[in-house]
Write a protein that holds these residues in place. Structure first.
Motif, short mmCIF file in Angstrom:
data_model
loop_
_atom_site.label_atom_id
_atom_site.label_comp_id
_atom_site.label_asym_id
_atom_site.label_seq_id
_atom_site.Cartn_x
_atom_site.Cartn_y
_atom_site.Cartn_z
N LEU A 59 19.08 -25.83 45.69
CA LEU A 59 18.11 -24.81 45.32
C LEU A 59 16.80 -25.48 44.91
CD1 LEU A 59 20.51 -22.51 43.26
CD2 LEU A 59 19.74 -22.17 45.61
N THR A 60 15.81 -24.68 44.62
CA THR A 60 14.50 -25.21 44.31
C THR A 60 14.50 -26.14 43.10
OG1 THR A 60 13.59 -23.15 45.16
CG2 THR A 60 12.10 -24.57 43.95
N LYS A 61 15.09 -25.68 42.00
CA LYS A 61 15.03 -26.45 40.76
C LYS A 61 16.41 -26.86 40.24
CE LYS A 61 12.78 -26.43 36.26
NZ LYS A 61 12.03 -25.66 35.30
N HIS A 62 17.31 -25.89 40.15
CA HIS A 62 18.65 -26.14 39.61
C HIS A 62 19.68 -25.89 40.70
CE1 HIS A 62 17.03 -26.46 35.59
NE2 HIS A 62 16.39 -25.33 35.77
N ASN A 63 20.32 -26.95 41.16
CA ASN A 63 21.39 -26.80 42.15
C ASN A 63 22.63 -26.22 41.46
OD1 ASN A 63 19.70 -28.09 44.02
ND2 ASN A 63 20.43 -30.09 43.35
N VAL A 64 23.41 -25.47 42.22
CA VAL A 64 24.65 -24.90 41.68
C VAL A 64 25.79 -25.21 42.64
CG1 VAL A 64 23.42 -23.04 40.50
CG2 VAL A 64 24.43 -22.62 42.74
N ALA A 65 27.01 -25.07 42.14
CA ALA A 65 28.19 -25.18 42.99
C ALA A 65 29.00 -23.90 42.81
CB ALA A 65 29.03 -26.39 42.60
N ILE A 66 29.62 -23.46 43.91
CA ILE A 66 30.42 -22.24 43.89
C ILE A 66 31.80 -22.54 44.48
CG2 ILE A 66 30.52 -19.78 44.46
CD1 ILE A 66 27.50 -19.83 44.89
N PRO A 67 32.61 -23.33 43.77
CA PRO A 67 33.94 -23.66 44.29
C PRO A 67 34.88 -22.46 44.24
CG PRO A 67 33.65 -24.55 42.09
CD PRO A 67 32.34 -23.96 42.48
N HIS A 68 35.79 -22.42 45.18
CA HIS A 68 36.81 -21.39 45.21
C HIS A 68 37.94 -21.87 46.10
CE1 HIS A 68 33.82 -20.59 48.32
NE2 HIS A 68 34.80 -20.09 49.07
N GLN A 128 19.18 -17.14 43.07
CA GLN A 128 17.84 -17.31 43.63
C GLN A 128 16.77 -17.18 42.55
OE1 GLN A 128 17.82 -14.48 46.85
NE2 GLN A 128 18.63 -15.98 48.29
N ASN A 129 17.15 -16.70 41.39
CA ASN A 129 16.22 -16.52 40.28
C ASN A 129 16.27 -17.76 39.38
OD1 ASN A 129 14.98 -15.77 37.83
ND2 ASN A 129 15.42 -13.61 38.21
N GLU A 130 15.27 -18.63 39.53
CA GLU A 130 15.24 -19.88 38.76
C GLU A 130 15.15 -19.66 37.25
OE1 GLU A 130 15.73 -23.00 39.69
OE2 GLU A 130 15.96 -22.49 41.79
N VAL A 131 14.48 -18.60 36.84
CA VAL A 131 14.37 -18.31 35.40
C VAL A 131 15.74 -18.00 34.83
CG1 VAL A 131 13.38 -16.73 33.69
CG2 VAL A 131 11.98 -17.53 35.60
N GLN A 151 21.15 -8.97 32.74
CA GLN A 151 19.75 -8.60 32.96
C GLN A 151 19.42 -8.59 34.44
OE1 GLN A 151 17.32 -11.17 30.54
NE2 GLN A 151 18.07 -10.25 28.63
N VAL A 152 19.89 -9.59 35.16
CA VAL A 152 19.65 -9.65 36.59
C VAL A 152 20.48 -8.58 37.31
CG1 VAL A 152 19.90 -11.06 38.67
CG2 VAL A 152 19.07 -12.07 36.57
N TYR A 153 21.72 -8.45 36.88
CA TYR A 153 22.63 -7.49 37.48
C TYR A 153 22.02 -6.09 37.45
CZ TYR A 153 27.09 -5.12 38.35
OH TYR A 153 28.09 -4.36 38.89
N GLU A 154 21.47 -5.72 36.31
CA GLU A 154 20.88 -4.39 36.17
C GLU A 154 19.66 -4.21 37.08
OE1 GLU A 154 20.20 -4.03 31.99
OE2 GLU A 154 22.35 -3.97 31.55
N SER A 155 18.84 -5.27 37.20
CA SER A 155 17.63 -5.14 38.02
C SER A 155 17.94 -5.18 39.51
CB SER A 155 16.62 -6.22 37.66
OG SER A 155 17.11 -7.49 38.04
N LEU A 156 19.04 -5.85 39.91
CA LEU A 156 19.39 -5.97 41.32
C LEU A 156 20.43 -4.95 41.76
CD1 LEU A 156 19.75 -9.83 41.72
CD2 LEU A 156 17.85 -8.41 42.48
N SER A 157 21.10 -4.35 40.78
CA SER A 157 22.22 -3.45 41.04
C SER A 157 23.30 -4.16 41.85
CB SER A 157 21.76 -2.19 41.78
OG SER A 157 20.89 -1.47 40.97
N VAL A 158 23.63 -5.38 41.44
CA VAL A 158 24.73 -6.11 42.09
C VAL A 158 25.95 -5.89 41.26
CG1 VAL A 158 23.26 -7.79 43.23
CG2 VAL A 158 24.20 -8.35 41.01
#
Length: 158
Positions: A59-68, A128-131, A151-158
């Motif tokens: 990602l742009t600033k903070h890389n993440v991992a999504i293991p499963h 995708q939201n760096e903040v 906060q993101v969930y509510e704004s994106l309705s995910v």
């Protein structure tokens, strides 16, 4: 079940210490296993899947991992989240020859086969939201992590 509910149902560990991804996996697995969310085979399933299908995301600033891993290793659907005290190396999902320094891990434990894709899509929108990622890294406990995601969930309705 929505993203926030899956995280509430799982575990959140802030400032998890580990020198490698296997130690990070073990820390999250131990908590999930104690709660009866995953089977004993879950950890080995993670390791084997990670070898074939790396989960680091550049990602742009903070890389993440999504293991499963596969559904047969899961008792109850949830997501485990860890912020890492020090970066840990994961291989990049898009290019397994590329190493990434990861500080945030979203570990999916899905009991239904079709739910992995849906949750991955929701997580992609979130990360995708760096903040938000910055705020998750600053969080001191599970409630603060969930608050940031809410906060993101509510704004994106995910």
């Amino acid at each position: 079940m929505g993203l926030t509910e899956l995280i509430k149902n799982g575990v959140v560990i802030t400032n998890l210490e580990g020198d490698c991804k296997e130690e990070v996996f073990k820390g999250l697995y131990n908590e999930l296993y104690k709660q009866g969310k995953v089977k004993e085979s879950f950890y080995e399933g993670l390791i084997k899947r990670e070898e074939v299908f790396p989960t680091g995301l550049l990602l742009t600033k903070h890389n993440v991992a999504i293991p499963h891993t596969d559904v047969e290793h899961v008792n109850s659907s949830c997501i485990a989240v860890a912020t890492l005290k020090n970066p840990v190396t994961f291989q990049c999902m898009e290019d397994s020859d590329k190493s990434l320094e990861i500080r945030i891990v979203f570990m999916l434990a899905m009991a239904e086969a079709h739910s992995h894709i849906e949750m991955l899509q929701k997580l992609i929108m979130l990360i995708q939201n760096e903040v938000v990622l910055e705020n998750i890294l600053r969080a001191q406990n599970k409630n603060e992590v969930i608050e940031q995601i809410n906060q993101v969930y509510e704004s994106l309705s995910v």
